[in-house]
Write a protein that holds these residues in place. Structure first.
Motif, PDB file in Angstrom:
ATOM      1  N   TYR A   1       0.835  -1.206   0.000  1.00 48.74           N
ATOM      2  CA  TYR A   1       0.000   0.000   0.000  1.00 48.74           C
ATOM      3  C   TYR A   1       0.871   1.257   0.000  1.00 48.74           C
ATOM      4  CZ  TYR A   1      -4.361  -2.575   0.672  1.00 48.74           C
ATOM      5  OH  TYR A   1      -5.450  -3.393   0.501  1.00 48.74           O
ATOM      6  N   SER A   2       1.972   1.227   0.742  1.00 48.47           N
ATOM      7  CA  SER A   2       2.879   2.384   0.755  1.00 48.47           C
ATOM      8  C   SER A   2       3.524   2.601  -0.608  1.00 48.47           C
ATOM      9  CB  SER A   2       3.947   2.206   1.830  1.00 48.47           C
ATOM     10  OG  SER A   2       3.349   2.251   3.108  1.00 48.47           O
ATOM     11  N   ALA A   3       3.822   1.518  -1.298  1.00 47.28           N
ATOM     12  CA  ALA A   3       4.401   1.642  -2.644  1.00 47.28           C
ATOM     13  C   ALA A   3       3.427   2.346  -3.584  1.00 47.28           C
ATOM     14  CB  ALA A   3       4.782   0.272  -3.191  1.00 47.28           C
ATOM     15  N   THR A   4       2.140   2.039  -3.437  1.00 43.60           N
ATOM     16  CA  THR A   4       1.170   2.716  -4.303  1.00 43.60           C
ATOM     17  C   THR A   4       1.117   4.212  -4.001  1.00 43.60           C
ATOM     18  OG1 THR A   4      -0.781   2.313  -2.896  1.00 43.60           O
ATOM     19  CG2 THR A   4      -0.220   0.611  -4.546  1.00 43.60           C
ATOM     20  N   PHE A   5       1.394   4.575  -2.759  1.00 48.07           N
ATOM     21  CA  PHE A   5       1.455   5.998  -2.410  1.00 48.07           C
ATOM     22  C   PHE A   5       2.632   6.651  -3.132  1.00 48.07           C
ATOM     23  CE2 PHE A   5       2.421   9.556   0.539  1.00 48.07           C
ATOM     24  CZ  PHE A   5       1.208  10.216   0.453  1.00 48.07           C
ATOM     25  N   LEU A   6       3.771   5.978  -3.153  1.00 44.96           N
ATOM     26  CA  LEU A   6       4.918   6.459  -3.932  1.00 44.96           C
ATOM     27  C   LEU A   6       4.518   6.628  -5.397  1.00 44.96           C
ATOM     28  CD1 LEU A   6       7.977   6.925  -4.650  1.00 44.96           C
ATOM     29  CD2 LEU A   6       8.143   4.425  -4.817  1.00 44.96           C
ATOM     30  N   PHE A   7       3.775   5.661  -5.919  1.00 43.42           N
ATOM     31  CA  PHE A   7       3.383   5.712  -7.328  1.00 43.42           C
ATOM     32  C   PHE A   7       2.511   6.926  -7.644  1.00 43.42           C
ATOM     33  CE2 PHE A   7       3.596   0.769  -7.335  1.00 43.42           C
ATOM     34  CZ  PHE A   7       4.969   0.820  -7.273  1.00 43.42           C
ATOM     35  N   HIS A   8       1.789   7.443  -6.669  1.00 44.48           N
ATOM     36  CA  HIS A   8       1.030   8.686  -6.888  1.00 44.48           C
ATOM     37  C   HIS A   8       1.977   9.870  -7.079  1.00 44.48           C
ATOM     38  CE1 HIS A   8      -3.297   8.081  -6.328  1.00 44.48           C
ATOM     39  NE2 HIS A   8      -3.014   7.170  -5.411  1.00 44.48           N
ATOM     40  N   TRP A   9       3.058   9.891  -6.304  1.00 47.35           N
ATOM     41  CA  TRP A   9       3.941  11.048  -6.292  1.00 47.35           C
ATOM     42  C   TRP A   9       4.782  11.188  -7.549  1.00 47.35           C
ATOM     43  CZ3 TRP A   9       3.353  15.090  -3.403  1.00 47.35           C
ATOM     44  CH2 TRP A   9       2.591  14.964  -2.249  1.00 47.35           C
ATOM     45  N   ILE A  10       5.096  10.082  -8.207  1.00 44.86           N
ATOM     46  CA  ILE A  10       5.937  10.156  -9.410  1.00 44.86           C
ATOM     47  C   ILE A  10       5.241  10.980 -10.505  1.00 44.86           C
ATOM     48  CG2 ILE A  10       7.036   8.818 -11.247  1.00 44.86           C
ATOM     49  CD1 ILE A  10       7.587   6.657  -9.023  1.00 44.86           C
ATOM     50  N   PRO A  11       4.018  10.640 -10.910  1.00 48.67           N
ATOM     51  CA  PRO A  11       3.369  11.493 -11.921  1.00 48.67           C
ATOM     52  C   PRO A  11       2.980  12.866 -11.374  1.00 48.67           C
ATOM     53  CG  PRO A  11       1.902   9.700 -11.270  1.00 48.67           C
ATOM     54  CD  PRO A  11       3.230   9.437 -10.618  1.00 48.67           C
ATOM     55  N   ALA A  12       2.698  12.947 -10.081  1.00 52.23           N
ATOM     56  CA  ALA A  12       2.337  14.253  -9.502  1.00 52.23           C
ATOM     57  C   ALA A  12       3.491  15.236  -9.659  1.00 52.23           C
ATOM     58  CB  ALA A  12       1.962  14.098  -8.035  1.00 52.23           C
ATOM     59  N   VAL A  13       4.682  14.810  -9.303  1.00 49.69           N
ATOM     60  CA  VAL A  13       5.854  15.688  -9.433  1.00 49.69           C
ATOM     61  C   VAL A  13       6.153  15.962 -10.904  1.00 49.69           C
ATOM     62  CG1 VAL A  13       8.349  15.822  -9.031  1.00 49.69           C
ATOM     63  CG2 VAL A  13       6.835  15.035  -7.203  1.00 49.69           C
ATOM     64  N   THR A  14       6.039  14.928 -11.722  1.00 50.98           N
ATOM     65  CA  THR A  14       6.306  15.097 -13.158  1.00 50.98           C
ATOM     66  C   THR A  14       5.343  16.102 -13.776  1.00 50.98           C
ATOM     67  OG1 THR A  14       7.123  12.826 -13.324  1.00 50.98           O
ATOM     68  CG2 THR A  14       6.450  13.899 -15.378  1.00 50.98           C
ATOM     69  N   GLU A  15       4.050  15.884 -13.584  1.00 55.72           N
ATOM     70  CA  GLU A  15       3.058  16.754 -14.214  1.00 55.72           C
ATOM     71  C   GLU A  15       3.110  18.174 -13.666  1.00 55.72           C
ATOM     72  OE1 GLU A  15       1.159  16.104 -16.903  1.00 55.72           O
ATOM     73  OE2 GLU A  15       2.282  14.233 -16.962  1.00 55.72           O
ATOM     74  N   THR A  16       3.302  18.305 -12.364  1.00 51.40           N
ATOM     75  CA  THR A  16       3.360  19.638 -11.770  1.00 51.40           C
ATOM     76  C   THR A  16       4.583  20.403 -12.267  1.00 51.40           C
ATOM     77  OG1 THR A  16       2.203  18.849  -9.808  1.00 51.40           O
ATOM     78  CG2 THR A  16       3.433  20.910  -9.590  1.00 51.40           C
ATOM     79  N   SER A  17       5.722  19.763 -12.273  1.00 51.74           N
ATOM     80  CA  SER A  17       6.956  20.469 -12.643  1.00 51.74           C
ATOM     81  C   SER A  17       7.064  20.743 -14.136  1.00 51.74           C
ATOM     82  CB  SER A  17       8.182  19.689 -12.159  1.00 51.74           C
ATOM     83  OG  SER A  17       8.251  18.436 -12.794  1.00 51.74           O
ATOM     84  N   THR A  18       6.324  19.999 -14.968  1.00 55.03           N
ATOM     85  CA  THR A  18       6.368  20.265 -16.412  1.00 55.03           C
ATOM     86  C   THR A  18       5.195  21.120 -16.880  1.00 55.03           C
ATOM     87  OG1 THR A  18       5.260  18.157 -16.906  1.00 55.03           O
ATOM     88  CG2 THR A  18       7.688  18.171 -16.949  1.00 55.03           C
ATOM     89  N   ARG A  19       4.299  21.517 -15.955  1.00 52.88           N
ATOM     90  CA  ARG A  19       3.161  22.370 -16.316  1.00 52.88           C
ATOM     91  C   ARG A  19       3.163  23.720 -15.605  1.00 52.88           C
ATOM     92  NH1 ARG A  19      -1.588  19.652 -18.510  1.00 52.88           N
ATOM     93  NH2 ARG A  19      -1.237  17.423 -18.615  1.00 52.88           N
ATOM     94  N   LEU A  20       3.775  23.769 -14.434  1.00 49.65           N
ATOM     95  CA  LEU A  20       3.699  24.980 -13.602  1.00 49.65           C
ATOM     96  C   LEU A  20       5.080  25.558 -13.338  1.00 49.65           C
ATOM     97  CD1 LEU A  20       1.034  23.790 -11.000  1.00 49.65           C
ATOM     98  CD2 LEU A  20       0.674  25.217 -13.025  1.00 49.65           C
ATOM     99  N   PRO A  21       5.196  26.863 -13.203  1.00 46.22           N
ATOM    100  CA  PRO A  21       4.148  27.854 -13.395  1.00 46.22           C
ATOM    101  C   PRO A  21       3.728  27.938 -14.863  1.00 46.22           C
ATOM    102  CG  PRO A  21       6.225  28.921 -12.789  1.00 46.22           C
ATOM    103  CD  PRO A  21       6.461  27.449 -12.787  1.00 46.22           C
ATOM    104  N   LEU A  22       2.499  28.352 -15.062  1.00 44.85           N
ATOM    105  CA  LEU A  22       1.954  28.466 -16.411  1.00 44.85           C
ATOM    106  C   LEU A  22       2.850  29.333 -17.289  1.00 44.85           C
ATOM    107  CD1 LEU A  22      -1.866  28.878 -15.723  1.00 44.85           C
ATOM    108  CD2 LEU A  22      -0.679  26.890 -16.647  1.00 44.85           C
ATOM    109  N   GLY A  23       3.094  28.845 -18.488  1.00 42.02           N
ATOM    110  CA  GLY A  23       3.882  29.609 -19.444  1.00 42.02           C
ATOM    111  C   GLY A  23       5.381  29.433 -19.304  1.00 42.02           C
TER     112      GLY A  23
END
Length: 160
Positions: free
Chosen positions: A100-122
């Motif tokens: 279950y903890s590993a699945t929590f890690l799996f949430h953070w990988i795309p979260a960091v990826t998507e956030t850092s490649t989209r924000l800040p806008l522009g």
């Protein structure tokens, strides 16, 4: 909003619910458990996050995020199996907890990826998912997971 489709917005919102539930479970209970409400919320919102993720193709076709979704569902299945059976013997409780903890890690990988490649806008922090800084951030996340999993297993041994 942030270049997201309706499905992407729902996927993001439900994943945020999962992350918050996971944080509450880990800080309050030191583990994610299917035996309490916050654990059940985490598990089901994680399943929904995975399933909605299969319909998102930001970078073309089937890719790494989809593979991570499949892996997450498999690991959730392993966790449930370990919790409901003794397939893993004396290690069943540890397998359940760490899975279950590993699945929590799996949430953070795309979260960091998507956030850092989209924000800040522009002018996002990183230019792409292949940026070396992102690989370093993922390494830090894995290290934090390993520390947390070790502490969880030690805690289980003390309880036994």
């Amino acid at each position: 909003m942030f270049g997201l489709t309706a499905l992407g917005t729902f996927h993001t919102a439900i994943s945020l619910v999962a992350v918050v539930a996971g944080l509450i479970a880990l800080f309050r209970d030191k583990a994610i458990s299917p035996n309490n409400l916050v654990g059940k919320i985490y598990i089901w919102t994680t399943v929904i996050t995975c399933l909605t993720g299969f319909g998102i193709f930001r970078h073309g076709g089937f890719g790494k995020p989809h593979v991570l979704g499949i892996i997450t569902l498999v690991v959730l299945g392993i966790a449930a199996l370990a919790g409901k059976t003794k397939l893993f013997g004396r290690a069943s409780r540890a397998v359940e907890t760490v899975s279950y903890s590993a699945t929590f890690l799996f949430h953070w990988i795309p979260a960091v990826t998507e956030t850092s490649t989209r924000l800040p806008l522009g002018q996002p922090l990183l230019s792409s998912a292949e940026d070396p800084a992102l690989k370093a951030a993922t390494g830090v996340l894995v290290l934090l997971f390993l520390i947390g999993a070790t502490l969880q297993v030690r805690r289980l041994r003390v309880k036994a």
